[in-house]
Design a protein around this motif. Structure first.
Motif, PDB file in Angstrom:
ATOM      1  N   SER A   1       1.735 -31.235  72.817  1.00 51.67           N
ATOM      2  CA  SER A   1       3.196 -31.251  72.874  1.00 51.67           C
ATOM      3  C   SER A   1       3.646 -29.812  73.062  1.00 51.67           C
ATOM      4  O   SER A   1       2.819 -28.906  73.013  1.00 51.67           O
ATOM      5  CB  SER A   1       3.752 -31.803  71.561  1.00 51.67           C
TER       6      SER A   1
ATOM      7  N   GLU B   1       5.445 -36.879  68.180  1.00 47.08           N
ATOM      8  CA  GLU B   1       4.694 -35.887  67.410  1.00 47.08           C
ATOM      9  C   GLU B   1       3.604 -36.557  66.563  1.00 47.08           C
ATOM     10  O   GLU B   1       2.503 -36.039  66.448  1.00 47.08           O
ATOM     11  CB  GLU B   1       5.669 -35.087  66.532  1.00 47.08           C
TER      12      GLU B   1
ATOM     13  N   CYS C   1      13.452 -37.729  60.499  1.00 47.50           N
ATOM     14  CA  CYS C   1      14.272 -38.707  61.207  1.00 47.50           C
ATOM     15  C   CYS C   1      15.503 -39.127  60.415  1.00 47.50           C
ATOM     16  O   CYS C   1      16.565 -39.303  60.979  1.00 47.50           O
ATOM     17  CB  CYS C   1      13.444 -39.951  61.542  1.00 47.50           C
TER      18      CYS C   1
ATOM     19  N   SER D   1      12.622 -33.392  67.560  1.00 47.08           N
ATOM     20  CA  SER D   1      11.732 -34.207  66.742  1.00 47.08           C
ATOM     21  C   SER D   1      12.020 -34.066  65.247  1.00 47.08           C
ATOM     22  O   SER D   1      11.409 -34.749  64.442  1.00 47.08           O
ATOM     23  CB  SER D   1      10.274 -33.845  67.024  1.00 47.08           C
TER      24      SER D   1
ATOM     25  N   TYR E   1      12.016 -28.899  71.549  1.00 43.89           N
ATOM     26  CA  TYR E   1      11.164 -29.988  71.063  1.00 43.89           C
ATOM     27  C   TYR E   1      11.220 -30.083  69.538  1.00 43.89           C
ATOM     28  O   TYR E   1      11.346 -31.167  68.970  1.00 43.89           O
ATOM     29  CB  TYR E   1       9.727 -29.764  71.539  1.00 43.89           C
TER      30      TYR E   1
ATOM     31  N   ILE F   1       5.530 -34.419  60.222  1.00 45.73           N
ATOM     32  CA  ILE F   1       6.762 -35.199  60.302  1.00 45.73           C
ATOM     33  C   ILE F   1       6.912 -35.930  58.966  1.00 45.73           C
ATOM     34  O   ILE F   1       5.949 -36.497  58.464  1.00 45.73           O
ATOM     35  CB  ILE F   1       6.648 -36.234  61.452  1.00 45.73           C
TER      36      ILE F   1
ATOM     37  N   ALA G   1      11.115 -38.538  69.900  1.00 41.64           N
ATOM     38  CA  ALA G   1      10.434 -37.242  69.780  1.00 41.64           C
ATOM     39  C   ALA G   1       9.633 -37.182  68.478  1.00 41.64           C
ATOM     40  O   ALA G   1       8.491 -36.718  68.458  1.00 41.64           O
ATOM     41  CB  ALA G   1      11.449 -36.103  69.835  1.00 41.64           C
ATOM     42  N   GLY G   2      10.218 -37.699  67.394  1.00 37.75           N
ATOM     43  CA  GLY G   2       9.506 -37.708  66.109  1.00 37.75           C
ATOM     44  C   GLY G   2       8.257 -38.574  66.206  1.00 37.75           C
ATOM     45  O   GLY G   2       7.189 -38.209  65.706  1.00 37.75           O
TER      46      GLY G   2
END
Ligand code: HEC
Ligand code: HEC
Ligand code: HEC
Length: 354
Positions: free
Chosen positions: A87, A78, A186, A165, A161, A181, A74-75
């Motif tokens: 998204s 993005e 993460c 992410s 979402y 991000i 998910a990360g």
């Protein structure tokens, strides 16, 4: 009869020459503004679907149920995909919708493909359309994580979402766009557990972290996810990031459930190796007092991440620093059933030296 043959020969020579002449004249439009004729559109898409259907026939689908596949995918979605496909947190821009063909909304079209077909598209891209291939072709596990994510995407609302992410919970709750991000989306300690396939970085050896970041940047260590994550960073920020994470304390984890027999088997291998098979003890290199600071700490790392790295080394696709060949030689001597034992032992051990 002879005359007919001559006509045919003339056609075979003249037609390509005419086509070539037309292309040379510059009269053929290549502008995207007028789009394709509907029949060209239909034909190109038909060719694409047929090609992907046939290529996907030989692909074996692994289990995609593991929820830990979602956060890194998910990360990455993005940063690497949403710019074209949109998204749940952002729509597609007008600039992207003017592409020919425009990147479709994956919430709607992903369900029209099977898992194997999605794998084929995401790994190899689609020629002449702008749909890129996966940056690290050597390994498939990251692409499968993306397929697992695309399966869940149609039912994800904005909140789900943002949570998957890692955009959520970094101080931007409530704001939807733009949310960059970061490494922490993460790697934040609080998002990771023993089943995570994303590694803990806090308290890792600085020299090892820096070597790893350079190896990702130079494509010596294949990871499409990490390549994109550091792709835009200037080279001189890598030492700062390595030093930042090396200085963080690795919070100890309590009560990780692990089968004591597995842990014991892992300890045996880590401390003694298997001399009869020339398999050295892991601890003769890792975490050895006075040892090489470029060798990573493994203790306290996430079990699922350790297992995955051992599998990649074993398959010969985990690159890394100029020392990585040492680990590839060791992993070649490991058996499938050793991975879980080693991961259980190291994950349950507090980080120690050097
Ligand atoms: C530069 C823009 C761009 C980026 C970045 C991009 N795509 Fe695409 N993608 C496209 C375009 C254009 C198509 C349409 C291809 C066609 O219709 O022939 C497409 C098609 C697809 C399809 C097939 C959908 C269909 O039915 O046509 C999937 C699945 C897909 N992309 C997934 C991804 C994923 C996952 C990522 C990120 C890893 C990604 N794309 C990144 C442009 C992009
Ligand atoms: C989209 C998720 C994501 C983002 C964002 C991300 N990473 Fe990673 N990172 C991963 C994954 C997944 C791996 C494991 C790669 C592999 O399997 O080889 C990884 C591996 C690493 C490693 C190797 C650690 C080890 O033990 O070998 C380092 C170092 C690292 N990341 C640093 C960073 C830094 C610094 C940033 C920010 C610039 C960052 N990461 C951003 C997902 C991410
Ligand atoms: C001869 C020295 C040596 C021995 C013995 C050794 N390793 Fe390694 N290992 C390395 C080196 C060097 C690296 C880092 C490679 C790089 O820089 O990319 C590494 C990397 C790793 C990694 C990846 C860590 C990460 O964060 O991505 C794991 C997991 C690992 N080793 C586990 C083991 C296990 C389990 C054993 C015992 C079966 C073992 N190693 C034995 C040298 C060794």
């Amino acid at each position: 009869m002879t005359i007919r043959w001559r006509h045919l020969l003339a056609l075979v020579i003249i037609l390509p020459l005419l086509g070539f002449g037309f292309a040379w004249s510059g009269l053929m439009g290549v502008g995207a503004s007028s789009g394709h004729w509907p029949i060209t559109n239909w034909f190109l898409h038909w060719v694409m679907r047929n090609s992907i259907r046939t290529a996907a026939l030989s692909i074996t689908v692994p289990s995609l149920e593991n929820p830990e596949l979602l956060p890194p995918a998910a990360g990455h979605f993005e940063t690497g995909c949403a710019i074209c496909h949109g998204s749940p947190a952002q729509g597609r821009s007008d600039a992207v919708l003017a592409m020919l063909p425009p990147p479709p909304d994956l919430k709607t079209v992903a369900p029209t493909w099977s898992d194997a077909q999605l794998f084929q598209i995401v790994k190899h891209g689609v020629r002449f359309t702008g749909m890129p291939a996966w940056p690290a072709q050597a390994r498939d596990d990251e692409v499968w994580a993306m397929v697992a994510f695309l399966r869940k995407l149609p039912e994800m609302d904005t909140n789900a979402y943002l949570q998957a992410s890692g955009l959520h919970g970094i101080g931007h709750a409530g704001e939807v766009s733009p949310l960059p991000i970061t490494c922490e989306s993460c790697h934040a300690e609080k998002r990771l557990n023993g089943n995570s396939i994303i590694p803990r970085l806090a308290g890792q050896q600085e020299a090892y972290l820096l070597n790893s970041l350079r190896a990702f940047a130079e494509r010596q260590r294949p990871s499409g996810i990490m390549e994109v994550a550091i792709g835009a960073l200037p080279d001189d920020s890598l030492p700062e990031l390595a030093s930042y994470y090396a200085r963080q304390a690795r919070p100890p984890r309590q009560g990780i459930p692990a089968d004591p027999r597995l842990v014991e088997k892992g300890r045996e291998l880590a401390e003694k190796g298997r001399p009869e098979e020339k398999l050295p003890a892991c601890l003769s290199c890792h975490e050895k007092p006075g040892g090489n600071p470029a060798y990573p700490r493994i203790s306290g790392q996430n079990a699922a991440y350790i297992t995955r790295q051992l599998q990649l080394f074993h398959a010969g696709v985990r690159g890394g620093s100029s020392f990585s060949h040492l680990m590839i030689e060791v992993a070649a001597k490991l058996k499938e059933e050793d991975f879980a034992a080693l991961a259980a032992f190291f994950a349950s051990r507090e980080s120690v030296g050097p």
